[in-house]
Design a protein around this motif. Structure first.
Motif, PDB file in Angstrom:
ATOM      1  N   GLY A   1       0.817  -1.208   0.000  1.00 31.10           N
ATOM      2  CA  GLY A   1       0.000   0.000   0.000  1.00 31.10           C
ATOM      3  C   GLY A   1       0.850   1.257   0.000  1.00 31.10           C
ATOM      4  N   LYS A   2       1.900   1.259   0.831  1.00 29.65           N
ATOM      5  CA  LYS A   2       2.782   2.428   0.865  1.00 29.65           C
ATOM      6  C   LYS A   2       3.501   2.626  -0.463  1.00 29.65           C
ATOM      7  CE  LYS A   2       3.581   2.567   5.865  1.00 29.65           C
ATOM      8  NZ  LYS A   2       4.571   2.470   6.961  1.00 29.65           N
ATOM      9  N   SER A   3       3.919   1.530  -1.090  1.00 32.58           N
ATOM     10  CA  SER A   3       4.618   1.663  -2.370  1.00 32.58           C
ATOM     11  C   SER A   3       3.679   2.155  -3.463  1.00 32.58           C
ATOM     12  CB  SER A   3       5.251   0.326  -2.777  1.00 32.58           C
ATOM     13  OG  SER A   3       4.273  -0.643  -3.092  1.00 32.58           O
ATOM     14  N   ASP A   4       2.383   1.883  -3.323  1.00 29.60           N
ATOM     15  CA  ASP A   4       1.401   2.378  -4.288  1.00 29.60           C
ATOM     16  C   ASP A   4       0.920   3.781  -3.944  1.00 29.60           C
ATOM     17  OD1 ASP A   4       1.465   0.187  -5.938  1.00 29.60           O
ATOM     18  OD2 ASP A   4      -0.285  -0.797  -5.060  1.00 29.60           O
ATOM     19  N   GLY A   5       1.373   4.302  -2.809  1.00 28.04           N
ATOM     20  CA  GLY A   5       1.038   5.665  -2.438  1.00 28.04           C
ATOM     21  C   GLY A   5      -0.333   5.843  -1.821  1.00 28.04           C
ATOM     22  N   VAL A   6      -0.968   4.751  -1.380  1.00 29.97           N
ATOM     23  CA  VAL A   6      -2.279   4.892  -0.753  1.00 29.97           C
ATOM     24  C   VAL A   6      -2.109   5.077   0.746  1.00 29.97           C
ATOM     25  CG1 VAL A   6      -3.466   3.580  -2.532  1.00 29.97           C
ATOM     26  CG2 VAL A   6      -2.593   2.380  -0.523  1.00 29.97           C
ATOM     27  N   GLY A   7      -3.076   5.758   1.348  1.00 29.14           N
ATOM     28  CA  GLY A   7      -3.009   6.059   2.767  1.00 29.14           C
ATOM     29  C   GLY A   7      -3.501   4.926   3.645  1.00 29.14           C
TER      30      GLY A   7
ATOM     31  N   LEU B   1      -5.313  -1.928 -11.541  1.00 32.66           N
ATOM     32  CA  LEU B   1      -4.333  -1.117 -12.259  1.00 32.66           C
ATOM     33  C   LEU B   1      -4.677  -0.965 -13.737  1.00 32.66           C
ATOM     34  CD1 LEU B   1      -1.037  -2.481 -10.653  1.00 32.66           C
ATOM     35  CD2 LEU B   1      -2.033  -0.202 -10.343  1.00 32.66           C
ATOM     36  N   ALA B   2      -5.452  -1.907 -14.268  1.00 38.50           N
ATOM     37  CA  ALA B   2      -5.887  -1.807 -15.665  1.00 38.50           C
ATOM     38  C   ALA B   2      -6.954  -0.733 -15.846  1.00 38.50           C
ATOM     39  CB  ALA B   2      -6.419  -3.156 -16.144  1.00 38.50           C
ATOM     40  N   LYS B   3      -7.542  -0.320 -14.709  1.00 36.39           N
ATOM     41  CA  LYS B   3      -8.620   0.667 -14.762  1.00 36.39           C
ATOM     42  C   LYS B   3      -8.193   2.051 -14.262  1.00 36.39           C
ATOM     43  CE  LYS B   3     -11.858  -2.239 -16.105  1.00 36.39           C
ATOM     44  NZ  LYS B   3     -12.579  -2.088 -17.398  1.00 36.39           N
ATOM     45  N   ALA B   4      -7.228   2.084 -13.341  1.00 38.54           N
ATOM     46  CA  ALA B   4      -6.849   3.365 -12.739  1.00 38.54           C
ATOM     47  C   ALA B   4      -5.407   3.307 -12.240  1.00 38.54           C
ATOM     48  CB  ALA B   4      -7.785   3.703 -11.581  1.00 38.54           C
ATOM     49  N   LYS B   5      -4.771   4.471 -12.202  1.00 37.06           N
ATOM     50  CA  LYS B   5      -3.416   4.564 -11.684  1.00 37.06           C
ATOM     51  C   LYS B   5      -3.455   4.819 -10.184  1.00 37.06           C
ATOM     52  CE  LYS B   5      -1.149   6.429 -15.829  1.00 37.06           C
ATOM     53  NZ  LYS B   5      -0.360   7.581 -16.352  1.00 37.06           N
ATOM     54  N   PRO B   6      -2.553   4.205  -9.435  1.00 34.18           N
ATOM     55  CA  PRO B   6      -2.467   4.508  -7.999  1.00 34.18           C
ATOM     56  C   PRO B   6      -1.790   5.864  -7.804  1.00 34.18           C
ATOM     57  CG  PRO B   6      -0.717   3.015  -8.609  1.00 34.18           C
ATOM     58  CD  PRO B   6      -1.560   3.194  -9.837  1.00 34.18           C
TER      59      PRO B   6
ATOM     60  N   GLU C   1      -6.404   9.071  -5.662  1.00 27.80           N
ATOM     61  CA  GLU C   1      -6.502   7.981  -4.689  1.00 27.80           C
ATOM     62  C   GLU C   1      -7.904   7.383  -4.622  1.00 27.80           C
ATOM     63  OE1 GLU C   1      -5.061   6.840  -0.175  1.00 27.80           O
ATOM     64  OE2 GLU C   1      -4.930   8.915  -0.866  1.00 27.80           O
ATOM     65  N   LYS C   2      -8.937   8.219  -4.575  1.00 33.14           N
ATOM     66  CA  LYS C   2     -10.304   7.694  -4.497  1.00 33.14           C
ATOM     67  C   LYS C   2     -10.658   6.897  -5.744  1.00 33.14           C
ATOM     68  CE  LYS C   2     -13.854   9.796  -2.936  1.00 33.14           C
ATOM     69  NZ  LYS C   2     -14.934  10.797  -2.703  1.00 33.14           N
ATOM     70  N   THR C   3     -10.269   7.402  -6.888  1.00 30.85           N
ATOM     71  CA  THR C   3     -10.556   6.694  -8.138  1.00 30.85           C
ATOM     72  C   THR C   3      -9.897   5.325  -8.146  1.00 30.85           C
ATOM     73  OG1 THR C   3     -10.728   8.781  -9.353  1.00 30.85           O
ATOM     74  CG2 THR C   3     -10.352   6.789 -10.654  1.00 30.85           C
ATOM     75  N   TYR C   4      -8.653   5.294  -7.713  1.00 29.83           N
ATOM     76  CA  TYR C   4      -7.937   4.025  -7.694  1.00 29.83           C
ATOM     77  C   TYR C   4      -8.547   3.059  -6.685  1.00 29.83           C
ATOM     78  CZ  TYR C   4      -4.468   0.480  -6.807  1.00 29.83           C
ATOM     79  OH  TYR C   4      -3.863  -0.734  -6.631  1.00 29.83           O
ATOM     80  N   LEU C   5      -8.863   3.553  -5.483  1.00 28.87           N
ATOM     81  CA  LEU C   5      -9.429   2.659  -4.465  1.00 28.87           C
ATOM     82  C   LEU C   5     -10.777   2.101  -4.910  1.00 28.87           C
ATOM     83  CD1 LEU C   5      -8.530   4.477  -1.122  1.00 28.87           C
ATOM     84  CD2 LEU C   5      -7.389   2.517  -2.190  1.00 28.87           C
ATOM     85  N   ASN C   6     -11.577   2.920  -5.572  1.00 31.64           N
ATOM     86  CA  ASN C   6     -12.841   2.408  -6.096  1.00 31.64           C
ATOM     87  C   ASN C   6     -12.619   1.349  -7.162  1.00 31.64           C
ATOM     88  OD1 ASN C   6     -15.116   3.614  -4.714  1.00 31.64           O
ATOM     89  ND2 ASN C   6     -14.484   5.577  -5.581  1.00 31.64           N
ATOM     90  N   ALA C   7     -11.593   1.529  -7.982  1.00 28.92           N
ATOM     91  CA  ALA C   7     -11.266   0.522  -8.991  1.00 28.92           C
ATOM     92  C   ALA C   7     -10.824  -0.779  -8.322  1.00 28.92           C
ATOM     93  CB  ALA C   7     -10.178   1.039  -9.927  1.00 28.92           C
ATOM     94  N   PHE C   8     -10.044  -0.647  -7.253  1.00 30.51           N
ATOM     95  CA  PHE C   8      -9.600  -1.847  -6.530  1.00 30.51           C
ATOM     96  C   PHE C   8     -10.794  -2.550  -5.898  1.00 30.51           C
ATOM     97  CE2 PHE C   8      -8.091  -4.344  -3.010  1.00 30.51           C
ATOM     98  CZ  PHE C   8      -6.927  -4.935  -3.502  1.00 30.51           C
TER      99      PHE C   8
END
Length: 264
Positions: A157-163, A194-199, A206-213
């Motif tokens: 998570g830290k390497s992907d930059g998420v909180g 990752l195919a849908k959004a960048k971390p 961040e919100k866009t990526y977390l929703n994609a995850f």
């Protein structure tokens, strides 16, 4: 966007006004490995796994929930059919030879990869609960949880930059799906996201990526009948994302499987 969980130094003028510069160190960003945040994570996972916030009462928990993984037990749902229960009992036996569970090691090796109870019944559940009274067994559960699930989730998570919230979302996914090579494993879920959004680490929102995850996680859960109830995502993790609570700050309110929970 989350910042890396490391402190940084910045030069600023000295308050003394003598022209010298001093080094001001910003506090490190809090991660899920912060003790207070980790405690929250344990409670939220326990709400889904055991319908209780009292995660420390789950060391003794053991039952076959009919999901094809044999016995599910302990604070994180170690399973006799997936190898992590075997690893746990091996660690416990290394630290405390002759413990009450040591005699089940041959059976645990034999049932790995199946839902079989061969060699475990009729006394394994009773002996598990007895072992759970031993502080050494509790410590072994904590250590295996961190080694296999918690630490890898926080690190990725830290390497992907998420909180903090993103790190928890990763953690809950690894707890349920493991991190093997199958299409519903954590790594495969992350790959779909990752195919849908960048971390954030790649400049994404961040919100866009977390929703994609979470979309990818829901897909993975629906591939298995035992996990087709996706409320631990829909009425818990997704709610925190929608509320912009990316640091998982309290108070928290959520629902899992129809039950309501609250942390002050």
């Amino acid at each position: 966007m989350a910042v890396p969980a490391t402190a940084f130094a910045a030069n600023s003028p000295s308050d003394a006004g003598d022209g010298r510069s001093t080094t001001a160190v910003a506090p490190a960003a809090v991660g899920l490995d912060d003790p207070a945040k980790k405690e929250i994570a344990m409670k939220i996972v326990s709400s889904a796994e055991n319908s209780s916030l009292d995660w420390k009462a789950q060391y003794k928990y053991i039952e076959d929930i009919g999901d094809g993984r044999g016995y599910t037990a302990g604070i994180i749902g170690f399973c006799s059919g997936t190898g992590d229960m075997l690893d746990l009992v091996e660690l416990y036996t290394q630290r405390k030879p002759g413990n009450v569970l040591a005699k089940y090691l041959p059976a645990l090796r034999n049932v790995d990869g199946s839902d079989s109870h061969a060699g475990l019944d009729p006394n394994f559940t009773k002996d598990w609960k007895k072992a759970a009274e031993d502080s050494a067994f509790k410590t072994a559960q904590n250590d295996e949880r961190d080694r296999v699930y918690f630490n890898p989730a926080v690190s990725r998570g830290k390497s992907d930059g998420v909180g903090v919230l993103g790190q928890f979302i990763y953690y809950d996914a690894i707890v349920m799906h493991g991190d093997g090579g199958d299409p519903t494993s954590f790594s495969s879920i992350r790959k779909r996201a990752l195919a849908k959004a960048k971390p954030p680490a790649q400049g994404g929102n961040e919100k866009t990526y977390l929703n994609a995850f979470l979309d990818a996680r829901v897909w993975a859960m629906k591939q298995e009948e035992a996990h087709e109830d996706t409320s631990r995502v829909d009425t818990a993790q997704r709610v925190f994302v929608q509320k912009n609570n990316l640091n998982l700050n309290t108070p928290l309110d959520w629902k899992v499987y129809g039950d309501s929970f609250h942390i002050d």
